[in-house]
Design an enzyme around this catalytic site. Structure first.
Site, PDB file in Angstrom:
ATOM      1  N   SER A 255      -7.685  -3.976   6.695  1.00  0.00           N
ATOM      2  CA  SER A 255      -6.909  -4.866   7.525  1.00  0.00           C
ATOM      3  C   SER A 255      -5.428  -4.512   7.597  1.00  0.00           C
ATOM      4  O   SER A 255      -4.714  -5.046   8.460  1.00  0.00           O
ATOM      5  CB  SER A 255      -7.052  -6.301   7.005  1.00  0.00           C
ATOM      6  OG  SER A 255      -6.546  -6.396   5.678  1.00  0.00           O
TER       7      SER A 255
ATOM      8  N   LYS B 179       3.348  -5.832   5.391  1.00  0.00           N
ATOM      9  CA  LYS B 179       2.212  -6.455   6.084  1.00  0.00           C
ATOM     10  C   LYS B 179       2.530  -7.941   6.287  1.00  0.00           C
ATOM     11  O   LYS B 179       3.121  -8.578   5.403  1.00  0.00           O
ATOM     12  CB  LYS B 179       0.962  -6.276   5.230  1.00  0.00           C
ATOM     13  CG  LYS B 179      -0.339  -6.777   5.829  1.00  0.00           C
ATOM     14  CD  LYS B 179      -1.507  -6.479   4.876  1.00  0.00           C
ATOM     15  CE  LYS B 179      -2.856  -6.898   5.448  1.00  0.00           C
ATOM     16  NZ  LYS B 179      -3.971  -6.575   4.510  1.00  0.00           N
TER      17      LYS B 179
ATOM     18  N   SER C 173      -8.601  -2.789   1.984  1.00  0.00           N
ATOM     19  CA  SER C 173      -7.646  -2.820   3.096  1.00  0.00           C
ATOM     20  C   SER C 173      -6.337  -2.069   2.895  1.00  0.00           C
ATOM     21  O   SER C 173      -5.546  -1.980   3.839  1.00  0.00           O
ATOM     22  CB  SER C 173      -7.330  -4.261   3.473  1.00  0.00           C
ATOM     23  OG  SER C 173      -8.389  -4.788   4.210  1.00  0.00           O
TER      24      SER C 173
HETATM   25  N1  GLN Z   1     -12.878  -4.945   5.350  1.00  0.00           N
HETATM   26  C1  GLN Z   1     -12.995  -5.911   4.297  1.00  0.00           C
HETATM   27  C2  GLN Z   1     -13.140  -7.295   4.874  1.00  0.00           C
HETATM   28  O1  GLN Z   1     -13.194  -7.397   6.045  1.00  0.00           O
HETATM   29  C3  GLN Z   1     -11.824  -5.820   3.371  1.00  0.00           C
HETATM   30  C4  GLN Z   1     -10.633  -6.511   3.867  1.00  0.00           C
HETATM   31  C5  GLN Z   1      -9.498  -6.462   2.902  1.00  0.00           C
HETATM   32  O2  GLN Z   1      -9.477  -5.699   1.955  1.00  0.00           O
HETATM   33  N2  GLN Z   1      -8.537  -7.335   3.133  1.00  0.00           N
HETATM   34  O3  GLN Z   1     -13.210  -8.253   4.187  1.00  0.00           O
END
Ligand code: GLN
Length: 511
Positions: free
Chosen positions: A160, A85, A184
């Site tokens: 994400s 990532k 995420s």
């Molecule tokens: N969807 C969550 C957010 O927008 C989690 C994102 C993540 O785990 N990086 O914060």
């Protein structure tokens, strides 16, 4: 997706590829080239990568092959490609965290997890797409382009870490690393039919991981099988003196746990089904098909000798509002470092403007709308007059959630739930509705806020799309997640990448 992939190297799981490399059935160069070819063919549509490190990857693969030919002692991962990532800094390789504000930045060092993968002899294929600064659940918040789900390119791959999930599910990498702040790793794994694990907070180094919410961020594996995820996790895990929150404890025996789980060794395991995550009276917003698959999986565990009971964790109902105060608060502080002076983008520095004006212009142009929303929210929640009412309250809720887990783990060994309330939704469906986007995190947030390990394992399809089953365990008992997930995987025989890719190939053939 048009390319039939069933006989292709890119359809195999990493463990099998490792065996072939060791036995001389393929070379790292051949393997790396196979992935690069597939990326060239498919990534125009999928958008899984922000940067493909083709030349460097082939050069590195050549070195590993030469070392093998010279009879050098190599580790089990030597020569295996991997994708990271774009939130992990990689020496000399562009790193953006999905943001324009870091465009053109070449980090001078490697994140600890990237360095450990390098030391294990893996070959970096490239950096995967992501929601800007890991804020989102669909990868539509990437400042560069959205990523598409290999199961249906009109749908989101989760977020994400959606670039990593699309890359692995689409055969554009054998496995990948993601990060999980509120879900995420697990949610993108769930909606693309992969295994994804969020380790115990502090058990995988955050050094060189571009910070979103420091008390929540964790790196972890995304793979086609539970065993692959365990192998990858064992390589990246363990104490790191460069991370002040790193736990000085040995990594549990994850591969062994996965192997035992695959043999169905679950007798006596106490499993708690969390009522607040899709149970009676708590199923609003959940797909019926998701709940059906999860119920069947629970029955499967019971059939394997597990002792299943329902457990109530009332504070979980408050996880969403608590998370969406804590994460933006920490983000507003962490993102203050992007001021146009030290990294990446700088706007308006023509000698006519003050430092403050240049900073302001840089942040205005460099950050996207979701990032700005969170900086504003977090700055407000942390401001003197409101700190107690918002941030302080959210921290209290966090304590209540942790207590619910502690009480539950007095009676059961693991807790289970859906990973995502729904299957992958159509691209665009939630972009104008932040609260609908946030609702995707309902099931993953409690373990994040409590710092506990949690895995998502595929448990079948609903509406032809993958459903994930979540297994949560006490701190440092990550091995329990792998054991149970491997039992589910073996019993369903549905999580193997070859299966998934067969399915895609069949669809291609039928079309
Ligand atoms: N969807 C969550 C957010 O927008 C989690 C994102 C993540 O785990 N990086 O914060």
């Amino acid at each position: 997706m048009s390319t039939p992939v069933t006989d292709d190297l890119t359809s195999l799981d990493a463990a099998e590829l490792g065996r072939r490399l060791a036995a001389g059935g393929t070379s790292s160069v051949e393997l790396t080239q196979a992935y690069l070819d597939r990326i060239a063919a498919e990534d125009g549509v999928l958008g899984a990568y922000l940067h493909v490190a083709g030349e460097a990857a082939l050069a590195r693969a050549g070195e590993v092959d030469a070392a093998r030919a010279a009879g050098e002692e190599l580790g089990p991962l030597a020569g295996l490609p991997v994708a990271l990532k774009d939130v992990f800094v990689t020496e000399g390789v562009p790193t953006t965290s999905g943001s324009r504000i870091l465009e053109g930045w070449h980090p001078p060092y490697d994140a600890t997890v990237a360095a450990r993968l390098k030391a294990a002899g893996t070959v970096l294929l490239g950096k995967t797409n992501m929601d800007e600064f890991a804020m989102g659940s669909s990868t539509e918040n990437s400042a560069y382009r959205p990523t598409r789900n290999p199961w249906d390119p009109d749908r989101i791959p989760g977020g994400s870490s959606g670039g990593s999930s699309a890359a692995v599910a689409g055969g554009l990498a054998p496995w990948a690393l993601g990060t999980d702040t509120g879900g995420s790793i697990r949610q993108p794994a769930a909606v693309t039919g992969l295994v994804g694990h969020k380790p115990t907070y502090g058990s995988v180094s955050r050094y060189g991981l571009i910070a979103f919410s420091s008390s929540l961020d964790q790196a972890g594996p995304m793979a086609r099988t539970v065993l692959d995820a365990a192998v990858l996790h064992e390589v990246i895990g363990g104490h790191d003196r460069c991370d002040s929150t790193s736990i000085d404890a040995p990594v549990p025996l994850l591969v062994k746990a996965a192997q035992e789980g695959a043999r169905g060794e679950l007798a006596g395991l106490r499993v708690g089904v969390v009522r607040e995550l899709g149970g009676d009276g708590h199923s609003d917003g959940y797909d019926a098909g998701v709940l059906d698959r999860v119920r069947e999986t629970v029955e499967l565990l019971a059939g394997m000798g597990a002792d299943v009971r329902e457990v109530s964790c009332p504070a979980f109902d408050l996880a969403l509002p608590a998370y969406y105060l804590i994460a933006p608060s920490e983000a507003s502080s962490n993102l203050a470092r992007f001021e146009g002076m030290r990294f990446g983008l700088r706007v308006g520095d023509d000698g006519s403007r003050s430092l403050e004006e240049v900073m302001s212009l840089t942040r205005e142009q460099g950050f996207g709308p979701e990032v700005k929303r969170r900086i504003i929210l977090g700055t407000y929640a942390l401001s003197a007059g409101y700190y107690d009412a918002y941030y302080g309250q959210a921290q209290k809720v966090r304590t209540l959630i942790t207590r619910d887990f502690t009480t539950a783990f007095d009676d059961v060994d693991v807790l289970v739930s859906p990973t995502s309330p729904t299957v992958a939704w159509p691209i665009g469906a939630r972009v104008d509705d932040p609260l609908a986007m946030y609702a995707a995190d309902l099931c993953t947030l409690p373990a994040s806020l409590a710092g506990l390990p949690a895995i998502s394992v595929p448990c079948g399809l609903s509406e032809g799309l993958p459903v994930g089953f979540q297994v949560m365990a006490p701190a440092l008992a990550d091995d329990r997640c792998y054991r149970v997930a491997a039992a589910v995987e073996a019993a369903l025989d549905a999580a193997r990448g070859s299966r998934l890719l067969d399915e895609l190939a069949n669809r291609g053939a039928a079309a």
